[in-house]
Design a protein around this motif. Sequence first.
Motif, PDB file in Angstrom:
ATOM      1  N   ALA A   7      -0.981   7.220   5.792  1.00 23.99           N
ATOM      2  CA  ALA A   7       0.142   6.421   5.316  1.00 23.99           C
ATOM      3  C   ALA A   7       0.840   5.662   6.425  1.00 23.99           C
ATOM      4  N   GLU A   8       0.136   5.419   7.535  1.00 24.14           N
ATOM      5  CA  GLU A   8       0.818   4.799   8.663  1.00 24.14           C
ATOM      6  C   GLU A   8       1.303   3.382   8.382  1.00 24.14           C
ATOM      7  N   ASN A   9       0.693   2.689   7.434  1.00 28.79           N
ATOM      8  CA  ASN A   9       1.097   1.320   7.137  1.00 28.79           C
ATOM      9  C   ASN A   9       2.123   1.220   6.022  1.00 28.79           C
ATOM     10  N   TRP A  10       2.547   2.362   5.509  1.00 23.75           N
ATOM     11  CA  TRP A  10       3.448   2.352   4.356  1.00 23.75           C
ATOM     12  C   TRP A  10       4.889   2.557   4.809  1.00 23.75           C
ATOM     13  N   PRO A  11       5.846   1.839   4.197  1.00 22.81           N
ATOM     14  CA  PRO A  11       7.252   2.086   4.502  1.00 22.81           C
ATOM     15  C   PRO A  11       7.674   3.453   3.988  1.00 22.81           C
ATOM     16  N   LYS A  12       8.438   4.191   4.796  1.00 18.65           N
ATOM     17  CA  LYS A  12       8.879   5.531   4.421  1.00 18.65           C
ATOM     18  C   LYS A  12      10.392   5.614   4.462  1.00 18.65           C
ATOM     19  N   SER A  13      10.925   6.482   3.637  1.00 18.67           N
ATOM     20  CA  SER A  13      12.336   6.776   3.718  1.00 18.67           C
ATOM     21  C   SER A  13      12.561   7.803   4.820  1.00 18.67           C
ATOM     22  N   GLU A  19       3.525  12.870   8.691  1.00 17.46           N
ATOM     23  CA  GLU A  19       2.189  13.358   8.389  1.00 17.46           C
ATOM     24  C   GLU A  19       1.935  13.475   6.890  1.00 17.46           C
ATOM     25  N   GLU A  20       2.902  13.145   6.064  1.00 18.16           N
ATOM     26  CA  GLU A  20       2.727  13.298   4.621  1.00 18.16           C
ATOM     27  C   GLU A  20       1.767  12.250   4.059  1.00 18.16           C
ATOM     28  N   PRO A  21       0.694  12.656   3.420  1.00 13.44           N
ATOM     29  CA  PRO A  21      -0.210  11.679   2.808  1.00 13.44           C
ATOM     30  C   PRO A  21       0.431  11.074   1.567  1.00 13.44           C
ATOM     31  N   LEU A  22       0.365   9.785   1.437  1.00  7.91           N
ATOM     32  CA  LEU A  22       0.989   9.115   0.312  1.00  7.91           C
ATOM     33  C   LEU A  22       0.014   8.851  -0.828  1.00  7.91           C
ATOM     34  N   ILE A  23      -1.270   8.727  -0.512  1.00  4.80           N
ATOM     35  CA  ILE A  23      -2.257   8.363  -1.524  1.00  4.80           C
ATOM     36  C   ILE A  23      -3.352   9.421  -1.599  1.00  4.80           C
ATOM     37  N   GLY A  87      -3.811   2.771  -8.592  1.00  6.24           N
ATOM     38  CA  GLY A  87      -5.124   2.148  -8.506  1.00  6.24           C
ATOM     39  C   GLY A  87      -6.136   2.862  -9.373  1.00  6.24           C
ATOM     40  N   VAL A  88      -7.156   2.136  -9.813  1.00  8.34           N
ATOM     41  CA  VAL A  88      -8.203   2.721 -10.648  1.00  8.34           C
ATOM     42  C   VAL A  88      -9.495   1.940 -10.432  1.00  8.34           C
ATOM     43  N   ILE A  89     -10.612   2.620 -10.572  1.00  7.49           N
ATOM     44  CA  ILE A  89     -11.923   1.964 -10.454  1.00  7.49           C
ATOM     45  C   ILE A  89     -12.917   2.747 -11.308  1.00  7.49           C
ATOM     46  N   ARG A  90     -13.902   2.047 -11.844  1.00  9.19           N
ATOM     47  CA  ARG A  90     -14.938   2.671 -12.663  1.00  9.19           C
ATOM     48  C   ARG A  90     -16.301   2.374 -12.041  1.00  9.19           C
ATOM     49  N   GLY A  91     -17.257   3.228 -12.333  1.00 13.27           N
ATOM     50  CA  GLY A  91     -18.598   2.995 -11.817  1.00 13.27           C
ATOM     51  C   GLY A  91     -19.633   3.797 -12.578  1.00 13.27           C
ATOM     52  N   CYS A  92     -20.881   3.381 -12.468  1.00 15.24           N
ATOM     53  CA  CYS A  92     -21.978   4.087 -13.122  1.00 15.24           C
ATOM     54  C   CYS A  92     -23.243   3.886 -12.294  1.00 15.24           C
ATOM     55  N   VAL A  93     -24.246   4.695 -12.588  1.00 12.66           N
ATOM     56  CA  VAL A  93     -25.542   4.597 -11.915  1.00 12.66           C
ATOM     57  C   VAL A  93     -26.627   4.500 -12.982  1.00 12.66           C
ATOM     58  N   LYS A  94     -27.525   3.545 -12.808  1.00 15.03           N
ATOM     59  CA  LYS A  94     -28.625   3.355 -13.743  1.00 15.03           C
ATOM     60  C   LYS A  94     -29.877   2.956 -12.964  1.00 15.03           C
ATOM     61  N   THR A  95     -31.018   3.032 -13.607  1.00 14.31           N
ATOM     62  CA  THR A  95     -32.277   2.618 -12.998  1.00 14.31           C
ATOM     63  C   THR A  95     -32.688   1.291 -13.608  1.00 14.31           C
ATOM     64  N   VAL A  96     -32.906   0.287 -12.746  1.00 11.75           N
ATOM     65  CA  VAL A  96     -33.224  -1.059 -13.224  1.00 11.75           C
ATOM     66  C   VAL A  96     -34.412  -1.626 -12.459  1.00 11.75           C
ATOM     67  N   LYS A 117       2.540  -4.152  -6.667  1.00 11.07           N
ATOM     68  CA  LYS A 117       3.478  -3.816  -5.588  1.00 11.07           C
ATOM     69  C   LYS A 117       2.879  -2.864  -4.552  1.00 11.07           C
ATOM     70  N   HIS A 118       1.650  -2.413  -4.779  1.00 10.73           N
ATOM     71  CA  HIS A 118       1.000  -1.529  -3.817  1.00 10.73           C
ATOM     72  C   HIS A 118      -0.255  -2.157  -3.219  1.00 10.73           C
ATOM     73  N   ARG A 119      -0.390  -3.454  -3.308  1.00 15.70           N
ATOM     74  CA  ARG A 119      -1.557  -4.135  -2.745  1.00 15.70           C
ATOM     75  C   ARG A 119      -1.389  -4.381  -1.252  1.00 15.70           C
ATOM     76  N   ARG A 120      -2.502  -4.711  -0.603  1.00 20.27           N
ATOM     77  CA  ARG A 120      -2.560  -4.997   0.836  1.00 20.27           C
ATOM     78  C   ARG A 120      -2.317  -3.750   1.688  1.00 20.27           C
TER      79      ARG A 120
END
Length: 408
Positions: A7-13, A19-23, A87-96, A117-120
Amino acid sequence: MSLKIGAENWPKSSSQKDEEPLIVIREYDEEKHKVEVEKLERLCEVGQRGKPSLVTDLLGDPICRIRHFQLHVMLVAEYGKEGEIVGVIRGCVKTVARGNSAYVKLAYVLGLRVSPKHRRFGIGTKLVEHLEEWCKQKGAKYAYMATDCTNEPSINLFTKKCGYSKFRTLTMLVQPVHAHYKPISTSIAVLRLPPRLARLTYNHMFTNSEFFPKDMDLILSNKLNLGTFMAIPKKYLTKCDPKNGIFPPSYAILSVWNTKEVFKLQVKGMSPFVHACCVGTRLLDGCMPWLKLPSFPNVFRPFGIYLMYGLQMEGKFGKQLMKSLCGFVHNMARDDGGCGAIVAEVSQRDPVREAIPHWSKLSWAEDMWCIKNLEDMKKEIFHEKCGLSNWLNYRSSSSVIFVDPRDF
């Protein structure tokens, strides 16, 4: 499965420890995450101010878009002690197929969303990396994603930060569903092929194409598949026996996928003038139906689409037969009150592209597919020594790219 991001790039109160992980990135849990993911999806669907946007409304579980793949996963990014989904992401695996009857395990990356508001802060990159790791554990050798060529943020993320390369460009063709039936010539017969026969036919037709799925039988037997149809001149009916691999000199074939059972689309942000013009065409058509005007359907409320895939045509009458077959699908959609458009996606070099009716203003010419080799350098060098070329450097001998309907 979870991954903590520094979380070094995140603004903190002042009350937060350095050392607290934010994500934390973890697998989607329906009971815990469903409401927050749906909220995030709606937040990310808002287009640029003053510009129209096409909003997607998933039906049911947010994971429904990938549940038709045997190997699939959905990851979420949680922020802070409250576990806010950012944030969210989806994925799958197939044979092509990668061309010339060679098959490879391939990962498909889709549905990446990050709260505005949480981009970049690298959340998108970490989601992609974590998804790729899951896909590699499932045996995937390559990963690919698809996006509109005008979506520069997405293309830059994948090509500049995640190591993907621009690979293939396809064309998305869209035809609105009107209130009137499309005329079908009486000299043309439309046959419905059973799933087993359709699979054998497709295996023969697309043996050298790229991205043809090995589990084609599962697609054709899926409840969302509305059928496989073949158009032939009636004069060839007595000479046609698809069950024994005997096809007429000219024919057209395609399958139809009912995406409206998975998601609905809706156009928002259109100017009042354009909105009034669209409504006006429907009113005029309603007053004078005998003119059979191509009135603009109501896309300002949620509507579904039919996807045409596996399109192929042969012979001197092939183009005419494909147009009639597309008209047949339009009439199917017309009878389905919730369907507002029929869509087809084909490669830019595919001859069938010229035969598919569409509205140019609703279609887009460049759907960018980007790909990445997930294998490490040592394995890649070994494969090259064995004569197995990198797919990124491979140019298929076929002009056809098979579009998996489950990718939508």
